[in-house]
Design an enzyme around this catalytic site. Structure first.
Site, PDB file in Angstrom:
ATOM      1  N   HIS A   1       9.056   0.922   3.176  1.00 54.35           N
ATOM      2  CA  HIS A   1      10.163   0.882   4.140  1.00 54.35           C
ATOM      3  C   HIS A   1      11.017  -0.339   3.802  1.00 54.35           C
ATOM      4  O   HIS A   1      10.731  -1.068   2.839  1.00 54.35           O
ATOM      5  CB  HIS A   1       9.636   0.849   5.578  1.00 54.35           C
ATOM      6  CG  HIS A   1       8.599  -0.220   5.807  1.00 54.35           C
ATOM      7  ND1 HIS A   1       8.890  -1.558   5.767  1.00 54.35           N
ATOM      8  CD2 HIS A   1       7.273  -0.136   6.027  1.00 54.35           C
ATOM      9  CE1 HIS A   1       7.796  -2.246   5.987  1.00 54.35           C
ATOM     10  NE2 HIS A   1       6.793  -1.418   6.138  1.00 54.35           N
TER      11      HIS A   1
ATOM     12  N   GLY B   1      11.215  -3.186   5.018  1.00 53.08           N
ATOM     13  CA  GLY B   1      10.502  -4.464   4.966  1.00 53.08           C
ATOM     14  C   GLY B   1      10.050  -4.738   3.539  1.00 53.08           C
ATOM     15  O   GLY B   1      10.253  -5.827   3.001  1.00 53.08           O
ATOM     16  N   HIS B   2       9.443  -3.711   2.903  1.00 51.64           N
ATOM     17  CA  HIS B   2       8.995  -3.879   1.512  1.00 51.64           C
ATOM     18  C   HIS B   2      10.197  -4.122   0.591  1.00 51.64           C
ATOM     19  O   HIS B   2      10.150  -4.958  -0.309  1.00 51.64           O
ATOM     20  CB  HIS B   2       8.276  -2.620   1.017  1.00 51.64           C
ATOM     21  CG  HIS B   2       7.021  -2.289   1.767  1.00 51.64           C
ATOM     22  ND1 HIS B   2       6.885  -1.142   2.534  1.00 51.64           N
ATOM     23  CD2 HIS B   2       5.841  -2.945   1.856  1.00 51.64           C
ATOM     24  CE1 HIS B   2       5.669  -1.105   3.047  1.00 51.64           C
ATOM     25  NE2 HIS B   2       5.024  -2.180   2.668  1.00 51.64           N
TER      26      HIS B   2
ATOM     27  N   MET C   1       0.853  -1.194   0.000  1.00 49.14           N
ATOM     28  CA  MET C   1       0.000   0.000   0.000  1.00 49.14           C
ATOM     29  C   MET C   1       0.889   1.244   0.000  1.00 49.14           C
ATOM     30  O   MET C   1       0.450   2.332   0.359  1.00 49.14           O
ATOM     31  CB  MET C   1      -0.936  -0.016   1.202  1.00 49.14           C
ATOM     32  CG  MET C   1      -1.900  -1.206   1.147  1.00 49.14           C
ATOM     33  SD  MET C   1      -3.434  -0.951   2.049  1.00 49.14           S
ATOM     34  CE  MET C   1      -2.835  -0.737   3.698  1.00 49.14           C
TER      35      MET C   1
ATOM     36  N   SER D   1       6.830  -0.595   9.769  1.00 50.65           N
ATOM     37  CA  SER D   1       5.453  -0.498   9.287  1.00 50.65           C
ATOM     38  C   SER D   1       5.251   0.907   8.746  1.00 50.65           C
ATOM     39  O   SER D   1       5.822   1.869   9.276  1.00 50.65           O
ATOM     40  CB  SER D   1       4.498  -0.726  10.464  1.00 50.65           C
ATOM     41  OG  SER D   1       3.206  -0.244  10.154  1.00 50.65           O
TER      42      SER D   1
ATOM     43  N   GLN E   1     -10.265  -2.605   2.571  1.00 46.28           N
ATOM     44  CA  GLN E   1      -9.768  -3.266   3.775  1.00 46.28           C
ATOM     45  C   GLN E   1      -9.728  -2.333   4.984  1.00 46.28           C
ATOM     46  O   GLN E   1      -9.220  -2.691   6.036  1.00 46.28           O
ATOM     47  CB  GLN E   1      -8.408  -3.917   3.519  1.00 46.28           C
ATOM     48  CG  GLN E   1      -7.259  -2.958   3.257  1.00 46.28           C
ATOM     49  CD  GLN E   1      -6.002  -3.701   2.819  1.00 46.28           C
ATOM     50  OE1 GLN E   1      -5.904  -4.148   1.685  1.00 46.28           O
ATOM     51  NE2 GLN E   1      -5.047  -3.863   3.715  1.00 46.28           N
TER      52      GLN E   1
ATOM     53  N   LYS F   1       5.293  -9.846   9.287  1.00 42.18           N
ATOM     54  CA  LYS F   1       4.731  -8.899  10.268  1.00 42.18           C
ATOM     55  C   LYS F   1       3.211  -8.999  10.324  1.00 42.18           C
ATOM     56  O   LYS F   1       2.610  -8.950  11.379  1.00 42.18           O
ATOM     57  CB  LYS F   1       5.162  -7.472   9.946  1.00 42.18           C
ATOM     58  CG  LYS F   1       5.069  -6.566  11.140  1.00 42.18           C
ATOM     59  CD  LYS F   1       4.730  -5.160  10.783  1.00 42.18           C
ATOM     60  CE  LYS F   1       3.263  -4.985  10.829  1.00 42.18           C
ATOM     61  NZ  LYS F   1       2.759  -3.788  10.235  1.00 42.18           N
TER      62      LYS F   1
HETATM   63  O1  PAF Z   1      -0.096  -5.776   3.628  1.00 41.17           O
HETATM   64  C1  PAF Z   1      -0.530  -4.852   2.920  1.00 41.17           C
HETATM   65  O2  PAF Z   1       0.122  -3.828   2.703  1.00 41.17           O
HETATM   66  C2  PAF Z   1      -1.918  -4.989   2.308  1.00 41.17           C
HETATM   67  O3  PAF Z   1      -2.789  -5.627   3.173  1.00 41.17           O
HETATM   68  C3  PAF Z   1      -1.909  -5.659   0.931  1.00 41.17           C
HETATM   69  C4  PAF Z   1      -1.442  -7.105   1.017  1.00 41.17           C
HETATM   70  C5  PAF Z   1      -1.016  -4.892  -0.016  1.00 41.17           C
HETATM   71  C6  PAF Z   1      -3.325  -5.677   0.347  1.00 41.17           C
HETATM   72  O4  PAF Z   1      -3.819  -4.398   0.193  1.00 41.17           O
END
Ligand code: PAF
Length: 293
Positions: free
Chosen positions: A34, A36-37, A30, A185, A61, A149
Protein backbone atom coordinates in the site's frame (compact mmCIF):
# COMPACT_ATOMS: atom_id res chain seq x y z
CA UNK A 1 13.25 -3.84 -11.74
CA UNK A 2 14.74 -7.31 -11.37
CA UNK A 3 13.01 -10.02 -9.38
CA UNK A 4 15.41 -12.17 -7.35
CA UNK A 5 14.26 -15.32 -5.63
CA UNK A 6 17.34 -16.93 -4.07
CA UNK A 7 19.41 -15.59 -1.16
CA UNK A 8 22.60 -16.56 -3.01
CA UNK A 9 21.80 -14.49 -6.09
CA UNK A 10 20.60 -11.56 -4.00
CA UNK A 11 23.76 -11.57 -1.93
CA UNK A 12 25.95 -11.77 -5.05
CA UNK A 13 24.15 -8.81 -6.63
CA UNK A 14 24.48 -6.79 -3.43
CA UNK A 15 28.16 -7.67 -3.18
CA UNK A 16 28.71 -6.40 -6.73
CA UNK A 17 26.84 -3.17 -5.96
CA UNK A 18 28.92 -2.67 -2.82
CA UNK A 19 32.08 -3.32 -4.81
CA UNK A 20 30.99 -0.50 -7.12
CA UNK A 21 30.70 1.77 -4.09
CA UNK A 22 26.90 1.90 -4.07
CA UNK A 23 24.80 2.38 -0.99
CA UNK A 24 21.96 -0.11 -0.54
CA UNK A 25 18.61 0.71 1.09
CA UNK A 26 16.26 -2.13 1.98
CA UNK A 27 12.52 -1.99 2.55
CA UNK A 28 11.40 -5.24 4.22
CA UNK A 29 7.73 -6.06 3.54
CA UNK A 30 5.31 -8.95 3.59
CA UNK A 31 3.77 -7.74 0.36
CA UNK A 32 0.23 -6.69 -0.53
CA UNK A 33 1.74 -3.26 -0.77
CA UNK A 34 0.00 0.00 0.00
CA UNK A 35 1.04 3.64 -0.02
CA UNK A 36 2.82 3.24 3.31
CA UNK A 37 5.24 0.78 1.69
CA UNK A 38 5.59 2.90 -1.44
CA UNK A 39 6.45 5.93 0.68
CA UNK A 40 9.27 3.87 2.19
CA UNK A 41 10.52 2.95 -1.30
CA UNK A 42 10.40 6.61 -2.32
CA UNK A 43 12.37 7.61 0.76
CA UNK A 44 14.84 4.76 0.12
CA UNK A 45 15.50 6.15 -3.37
CA UNK A 46 16.34 9.53 -1.87
CA UNK A 47 18.91 8.15 0.55
CA UNK A 48 20.64 5.34 -1.37
CA UNK A 49 21.88 4.32 -4.82
CA UNK A 50 20.16 0.94 -4.89
CA UNK A 51 16.73 0.08 -3.47
CA UNK A 52 15.81 -3.50 -2.62
CA UNK A 53 12.28 -4.31 -1.49
CA UNK A 54 11.92 -7.69 0.15
CA UNK A 55 8.63 -9.54 -0.07
CA UNK A 56 8.37 -12.48 2.29
CA UNK A 57 5.42 -13.52 4.42
CA UNK A 58 7.44 -14.73 7.36
CA UNK A 59 5.84 -17.79 8.99
CA UNK A 60 7.99 -17.41 12.11
CA UNK A 61 6.26 -14.21 13.17
CA UNK A 62 2.76 -15.70 13.10
CA UNK A 63 1.39 -17.83 15.93
CA UNK A 64 -0.49 -21.00 14.88
CA UNK A 65 -3.86 -19.31 15.51
CA UNK A 66 -2.97 -16.25 13.41
CA UNK A 67 -3.55 -15.34 9.78
CA UNK A 68 -0.40 -16.66 8.05
CA UNK A 69 -2.36 -18.76 5.56
CA UNK A 70 -4.87 -16.11 4.66
CA UNK A 71 -2.48 -13.13 4.81
CA UNK A 72 -3.26 -11.19 1.59
CA UNK A 73 -0.89 -11.92 -1.29
CA UNK A 74 -0.80 -10.52 -4.83
CA UNK A 75 2.66 -10.86 -6.32
CA UNK A 76 1.88 -9.41 -9.77
CA UNK A 77 0.26 -6.31 -8.28
CA UNK A 78 3.19 -5.77 -5.90
CA UNK A 79 5.67 -6.21 -8.74
CA UNK A 80 3.85 -3.63 -10.86
CA UNK A 81 3.66 -1.10 -8.01
CA UNK A 82 7.36 -1.51 -7.22
CA UNK A 83 8.39 -1.22 -10.87
CA UNK A 84 6.38 2.01 -11.12
CA UNK A 85 7.96 3.37 -7.95
CA UNK A 86 11.49 2.87 -9.27
CA UNK A 87 12.58 0.03 -6.98
CA UNK A 88 15.73 -1.68 -8.35
CA UNK A 89 15.30 -5.21 -7.00
CA UNK A 90 12.41 -7.18 -5.61
CA UNK A 91 13.72 -9.98 -3.42
CA UNK A 92 10.99 -12.56 -3.10
CA UNK A 93 12.35 -15.85 -1.74
CA UNK A 94 10.32 -18.94 -0.99
CA UNK A 95 10.04 -20.28 2.53
CA UNK A 96 12.45 -23.17 2.04
CA UNK A 97 15.27 -20.90 0.92
CA UNK A 98 14.92 -18.75 4.02
CA UNK A 99 14.19 -21.60 6.43
CA UNK A 100 15.65 -24.80 4.95
CA UNK A 101 14.66 -28.06 6.57
CA UNK A 102 17.75 -28.08 8.83
CA UNK A 103 17.31 -24.45 9.97
CA UNK A 104 18.04 -24.33 13.70
CA UNK A 105 18.70 -20.76 14.78
CA UNK A 106 16.49 -18.48 16.82
CA UNK A 107 16.89 -14.99 18.23
CA UNK A 108 15.38 -13.75 21.42
CA UNK A 109 15.39 -10.05 22.16
CA UNK A 110 14.49 -8.99 25.68
CA UNK A 111 13.04 -5.77 27.07
CA UNK A 112 10.80 -4.05 24.57
CA UNK A 113 9.60 -7.35 23.07
CA UNK A 114 7.91 -8.47 26.27
CA UNK A 115 5.13 -5.91 26.64
CA UNK A 116 2.01 -4.90 24.66
CA UNK A 117 2.31 -6.63 21.25
CA UNK A 118 4.77 -9.03 22.87
CA UNK A 119 2.21 -9.98 25.54
CA UNK A 120 -0.57 -10.50 23.03
CA UNK A 121 1.75 -12.21 20.50
CA UNK A 122 4.57 -13.79 22.56
CA UNK A 123 6.60 -15.28 19.69
CA UNK A 124 6.00 -12.49 17.22
CA UNK A 125 9.02 -10.23 17.73
CA UNK A 126 11.56 -13.04 17.85
CA UNK A 127 10.25 -14.09 14.44
CA UNK A 128 10.47 -10.52 13.17
CA UNK A 129 14.01 -10.04 14.50
CA UNK A 130 15.18 -13.31 12.96
CA UNK A 131 13.86 -12.60 9.50
CA UNK A 132 14.96 -8.96 9.50
CA UNK A 133 18.49 -9.99 10.47
CA UNK A 134 18.52 -12.59 7.69
CA UNK A 135 17.17 -10.07 5.16
CA UNK A 136 19.77 -7.49 6.20
CA UNK A 137 22.53 -10.12 5.80
CA UNK A 138 21.28 -11.34 2.44
CA UNK A 139 20.84 -7.86 0.97
CA UNK A 140 23.93 -6.37 2.66
CA UNK A 141 21.77 -3.42 3.64
CA UNK A 142 23.35 -0.09 4.54
CA UNK A 143 19.98 1.42 5.39
CA UNK A 144 16.76 -0.27 6.53
CA UNK A 145 13.43 1.51 6.27
CA UNK A 146 10.36 0.81 8.41
CA UNK A 147 7.03 2.51 9.05
CA UNK A 148 6.07 4.08 12.36
CA UNK A 149 2.73 2.25 12.26
CA UNK A 150 4.46 -0.78 13.77
CA UNK A 151 5.98 1.34 16.49
CA UNK A 152 7.04 -1.43 18.83
CA UNK A 153 8.56 -3.31 15.90
CA UNK A 154 10.73 -0.26 15.15
CA UNK A 155 12.05 -0.35 18.73
CA UNK A 156 12.76 -4.08 18.45
CA UNK A 157 14.71 -3.57 15.23
CA UNK A 158 16.64 -0.66 16.74
CA UNK A 159 17.56 -2.99 19.62
CA UNK A 160 18.60 -5.73 17.18
CA UNK A 161 20.86 -3.30 15.31
CA UNK A 162 22.38 -1.89 18.48
CA UNK A 163 22.84 -5.12 20.43
CA UNK A 164 24.32 -7.04 17.50
CA UNK A 165 26.46 -4.12 16.26
CA UNK A 166 24.90 -4.18 12.82
CA UNK A 167 26.40 -1.52 10.61
CA UNK A 168 22.99 -0.39 9.38
CA UNK A 169 21.23 2.93 9.61
CA UNK A 170 17.50 2.77 10.31
CA UNK A 171 14.99 5.22 8.93
CA UNK A 172 11.47 5.29 10.35
CA UNK A 173 8.84 7.12 8.33
CA UNK A 174 5.50 8.48 9.59
CA UNK A 175 2.34 6.40 9.30
CA UNK A 176 0.50 6.85 6.02
CA UNK A 177 -3.26 7.11 6.46
CA UNK A 178 -6.45 6.73 4.45
CA UNK A 179 -8.48 9.93 3.92
CA UNK A 180 -10.55 9.09 7.03
CA UNK A 181 -7.42 8.67 9.18
CA UNK A 182 -7.29 4.86 9.26
CA UNK A 183 -3.63 3.78 9.25
CA UNK A 184 -2.75 1.95 6.02
CA UNK A 185 -2.14 -1.74 6.56
CA UNK A 186 -2.20 -4.82 4.36
CA UNK A 187 -4.69 -6.25 6.87
CA UNK A 188 -7.20 -3.48 6.02
CA UNK A 189 -7.95 -5.82 3.14
CA UNK A 190 -9.96 -7.92 5.61
CA UNK A 191 -12.30 -4.97 6.35
CA UNK A 192 -15.51 -4.07 4.54
CA UNK A 193 -15.97 -0.40 3.57
CA UNK A 194 -18.30 0.04 6.51
CA UNK A 195 -15.77 -1.49 8.89
CA UNK A 196 -13.05 0.77 7.46
CA UNK A 197 -15.21 3.80 8.18
CA UNK A 198 -15.93 2.63 11.69
CA UNK A 199 -12.26 1.77 12.29
CA UNK A 200 -11.36 5.42 11.67
CA UNK A 201 -12.39 5.86 15.32
CA UNK A 202 -8.89 4.56 16.16
CA UNK A 203 -7.29 7.62 14.59
CA UNK A 204 -9.95 9.82 16.14
CA UNK A 205 -9.24 8.44 19.60
CA UNK A 206 -5.55 9.33 19.17
CA UNK A 207 -6.56 12.82 18.09
CA UNK A 208 -8.79 13.15 21.18
CA UNK A 209 -5.87 12.15 23.38
CA UNK A 210 -3.61 14.71 21.66
CA UNK A 211 -6.27 17.29 22.34
CA UNK A 212 -6.47 16.36 26.00
CA UNK A 213 -2.68 16.69 26.29
CA UNK A 214 -2.83 20.04 24.50
CA UNK A 215 -5.30 21.12 27.15
CA UNK A 216 -2.93 20.19 29.93
CA UNK A 217 -3.62 16.51 30.66
CA UNK A 218 -0.44 14.77 31.85
CA UNK A 219 -1.82 11.78 33.77
CA UNK A 220 -1.28 8.46 31.98
CA UNK A 221 -4.53 6.90 33.17
CA UNK A 222 -6.56 9.92 32.12
CA UNK A 223 -4.94 10.00 28.67
CA UNK A 224 -5.69 6.30 28.28
CA UNK A 225 -9.31 6.81 29.35
CA UNK A 226 -9.82 9.45 26.68
CA UNK A 227 -8.67 6.92 24.07
CA UNK A 228 -10.68 4.06 25.56
CA UNK A 229 -13.93 6.00 25.88
CA UNK A 230 -13.62 7.24 22.28
CA UNK A 231 -12.97 3.70 21.01
CA UNK A 232 -15.95 2.41 22.99
CA UNK A 233 -18.29 4.62 20.99
CA UNK A 234 -18.02 1.99 18.24
CA UNK A 235 -19.44 -1.30 19.57
CA UNK A 236 -17.67 -3.44 16.93
CA UNK A 237 -14.29 -2.38 18.34
CA UNK A 238 -12.84 -4.66 21.00
CA UNK A 239 -9.78 -3.24 22.73
CA UNK A 240 -6.72 -5.43 23.18
CA UNK A 241 -4.62 -2.72 24.82
CA UNK A 242 -4.31 1.05 25.04
CA UNK A 243 -1.08 2.35 26.54
CA UNK A 244 0.54 5.73 26.91
CA UNK A 245 4.24 5.22 27.57
CA UNK A 246 7.61 6.86 27.12
CA UNK A 247 8.43 6.62 23.42
CA UNK A 248 12.06 5.68 23.95
CA UNK A 249 11.60 2.52 26.02
CA UNK A 250 7.83 1.95 26.47
CA UNK A 251 8.12 2.66 30.20
CA UNK A 252 5.10 3.71 32.21
CA UNK A 253 4.89 6.84 34.31
CA UNK A 254 1.94 8.04 36.36
CA UNK A 255 2.38 11.51 34.98
CA UNK A 256 4.46 12.71 32.05
CA UNK A 257 6.81 15.64 32.28
CA UNK A 258 7.03 18.70 30.03
CA UNK A 259 9.38 18.02 27.13
CA UNK A 260 9.00 14.24 27.48
CA UNK A 261 8.09 12.30 24.33
CA UNK A 262 5.32 9.76 24.76
CA UNK A 263 3.72 7.28 22.41
CA UNK A 264 0.10 6.20 22.64
CA UNK A 265 -0.24 2.62 21.44
CA UNK A 266 -3.51 0.99 20.46
CA UNK A 267 -4.27 -2.59 19.49
CA UNK A 268 -7.89 -3.53 18.93
CA UNK A 269 -10.14 -5.75 16.92
CA UNK A 270 -12.63 -4.44 14.40
CA UNK A 271 -14.86 -7.53 14.40
CA UNK A 272 -12.31 -10.29 13.57
CA UNK A 273 -9.50 -8.05 12.29
CA UNK A 274 -6.73 -6.98 14.64
CA UNK A 275 -5.54 -3.42 14.00
CA UNK A 276 -2.76 -1.39 15.58
CA UNK A 277 -1.98 2.31 15.54
CA UNK A 278 -0.03 4.86 17.53
CA UNK A 279 0.92 8.47 17.77
CA UNK A 280 4.00 10.16 19.20
CA UNK A 281 3.42 13.29 21.24
CA UNK A 282 5.87 15.64 22.84
CA UNK A 283 4.45 16.84 26.14
CA UNK A 284 4.34 20.61 25.75
CA UNK A 285 6.50 22.76 27.94
CA UNK A 286 3.78 25.38 27.59
CA UNK A 287 0.20 24.93 26.34
CA UNK A 288 0.98 26.69 23.07
CA UNK A 289 3.58 24.19 21.86
CA UNK A 290 2.90 21.99 18.84
CA UNK A 291 3.03 18.21 18.55
CA UNK A 292 4.93 15.89 16.34
CA UNK A 293 3.60 12.65 14.99
O1 PAF B 1 6.41 -5.08 9.11
C1 PAF B 1 6.40 -6.10 8.40
O2 PAF B 1 5.79 -6.15 7.33
C2 PAF B 1 7.17 -7.33 8.87
O3 PAF B 1 7.09 -7.48 10.24
C3 PAF B 1 8.63 -7.35 8.39
C4 PAF B 1 9.43 -6.20 8.99
C5 PAF B 1 8.68 -7.27 6.88
C6 PAF B 1 9.30 -8.65 8.83
O4 PAF B 1 8.67 -9.75 8.29
Amino acid sequence: MKVITTPEEMQAISQQNKFEGKKIAVVPTMGFLHNGHLTLVKKAKEVADIVITTLFVNPKQFAPNEDFERYPRDFERDKKLLTESGCDYLFSPDISSIYPIDFATSISIGGVTKVFEGESRPTHFDGVALVVLKLFNITLADIGLFGQKDYQQTLVIKKLVKDLNLNIKLLITPTVREANGLAMSSRNRYLTDEEKNKASIIFLSLEEAKNAIAHGERRRKMINSVVISTLRSVPEIKIDYVATVKSENLELADEFLPGEEVVILIACFMNQTRLIDNTIIKIPTAFTENFIE
